[in-house]
Scaffold this motif. Structure first.
Motif, PDB file in Angstrom:
ATOM      1  N   GLU A   1       0.813  -1.220   0.000  1.00 18.16           N
ATOM      2  CA  GLU A   1       0.000   0.000   0.000  1.00 18.16           C
ATOM      3  C   GLU A   1       0.845   1.267   0.000  1.00 18.16           C
ATOM      4  OE1 GLU A   1      -2.705  -0.533   3.254  1.00 18.16           O
ATOM      5  OE2 GLU A   1      -3.828  -2.080   2.182  1.00 18.16           O
ATOM      6  N   ARG A   2       2.061   1.227   0.570  1.00 18.29           N
ATOM      7  CA  ARG A   2       2.864   2.456   0.663  1.00 18.29           C
ATOM      8  C   ARG A   2       3.773   2.684  -0.535  1.00 18.29           C
ATOM      9  NH1 ARG A   2       6.019  -0.443   4.656  1.00 18.29           N
ATOM     10  NH2 ARG A   2       8.078  -0.821   3.798  1.00 18.29           N
ATOM     11  N   ASN A   3       4.063   1.657  -1.293  1.00 19.87           N
ATOM     12  CA  ASN A   3       4.957   1.818  -2.438  1.00 19.87           C
ATOM     13  C   ASN A   3       4.201   2.257  -3.680  1.00 19.87           C
ATOM     14  OD1 ASN A   3       7.928   1.072  -1.976  1.00 19.87           O
ATOM     15  ND2 ASN A   3       6.790  -0.394  -0.725  1.00 19.87           N
ATOM     16  N   LYS A   4       4.951   2.736  -4.678  1.00 26.28           N
ATOM     17  CA  LYS A   4       4.326   3.311  -5.868  1.00 26.28           C
ATOM     18  C   LYS A   4       4.772   2.670  -7.180  1.00 26.28           C
ATOM     19  CE  LYS A   4       3.025   7.527  -3.877  1.00 26.28           C
ATOM     20  NZ  LYS A   4       1.628   7.587  -3.660  1.00 26.28           N
ATOM     21  N   THR A   5       5.916   1.943  -7.177  1.00 28.70           N
ATOM     22  CA  THR A   5       6.452   1.401  -8.421  1.00 28.70           C
ATOM     23  C   THR A   5       6.498  -0.115  -8.386  1.00 28.70           C
ATOM     24  OG1 THR A   5       7.809   3.374  -8.723  1.00 28.70           O
ATOM     25  CG2 THR A   5       8.384   1.458 -10.043  1.00 28.70           C
ATOM     26  N   LEU A   6       5.969  -0.701  -9.426  1.00 29.89           N
ATOM     27  CA  LEU A   6       5.900  -2.143  -9.605  1.00 29.89           C
ATOM     28  C   LEU A   6       6.690  -2.476 -10.864  1.00 29.89           C
ATOM     29  CD1 LEU A   6       3.995  -4.809  -8.998  1.00 29.89           C
ATOM     30  CD2 LEU A   6       2.687  -3.891 -10.907  1.00 29.89           C
ATOM     31  N   ARG A   7       7.500  -3.518 -10.810  1.00 29.92           N
ATOM     32  CA  ARG A   7       8.149  -4.020 -12.019  1.00 29.92           C
ATOM     33  C   ARG A   7       7.338  -5.225 -12.473  1.00 29.92           C
ATOM     34  NH1 ARG A   7      12.329  -1.193  -9.992  1.00 29.92           N
ATOM     35  NH2 ARG A   7      12.983  -2.164  -8.086  1.00 29.92           N
TER      36      ARG A   7
END
Length: 147
Positions: free
Chosen positions: A17-23
């Protein structure tokens, strides 16, 4: 995975929930994997990310819906104990920009960019889709727990 570094379910949810970037890695028809970073939103155990209808990742998902997604933090090397992350293997579904019952493209962009899309004109020029990933296997680790 070693139990010492495994994240609890609550830690994993908070991390996503706190992160913004997905590979996101997709399977190309030529046999090579294709891996790109994207902004994403995590809700109710699923990952959502926007894409252009004509993008390589969208074409790959149409060919093979299996994806592998990584969200991670930290620095390898001397700061190894800072490494943490979540790997999600699952199946992706492509929705036209307003087709998904709860996640339209515009709502997704608002979630990712907190209402401040920097290049709105770019997003208005492309054929937009929403990609939803339903997890089949999730692995989460946090090397700071080793100490």
């Amino acid at each position: 995975m070693h139990p010492k570094i495994r994240m609890s379910d609550e830690e994993r949810e908070a991390f996503l929930e706190r992160n913004k970037t997905l590979r996101v890695a997709t399977n190309s028809s030529d046999g090579y994997p294709h891996n790109v970073p994207v902004g994403y939103h995590y809700r109710d155990g699923r990952v959502y990310f926007p894409s252009d209808e004509r993008s390589k990742k969208t074409a790959n998902i149409r060919h093979d819906d299996k994806v592998c997604c990584i969200v991670d933090e930290g620095t390898a090397g001397d700061d190894y104990e800072t490494l943490s992350g979540v790997m999600i293997q699952g199946r992706a579904t492509i929705y036209d920009e307003d087709e998904h019952e709860t996640m339209t493209h515009d709502a997704l962009m608002d979630e990712i960019f907190e209402g401040e899309v920097k290049d709105q004109e770019r997003y208005e020029r492309v054929d937009r889709v929403v990609i939803e990933v339903e997890p089949e296997n999730v692995v989460a680790w946090d090397f700071s727990k080793v100490n």
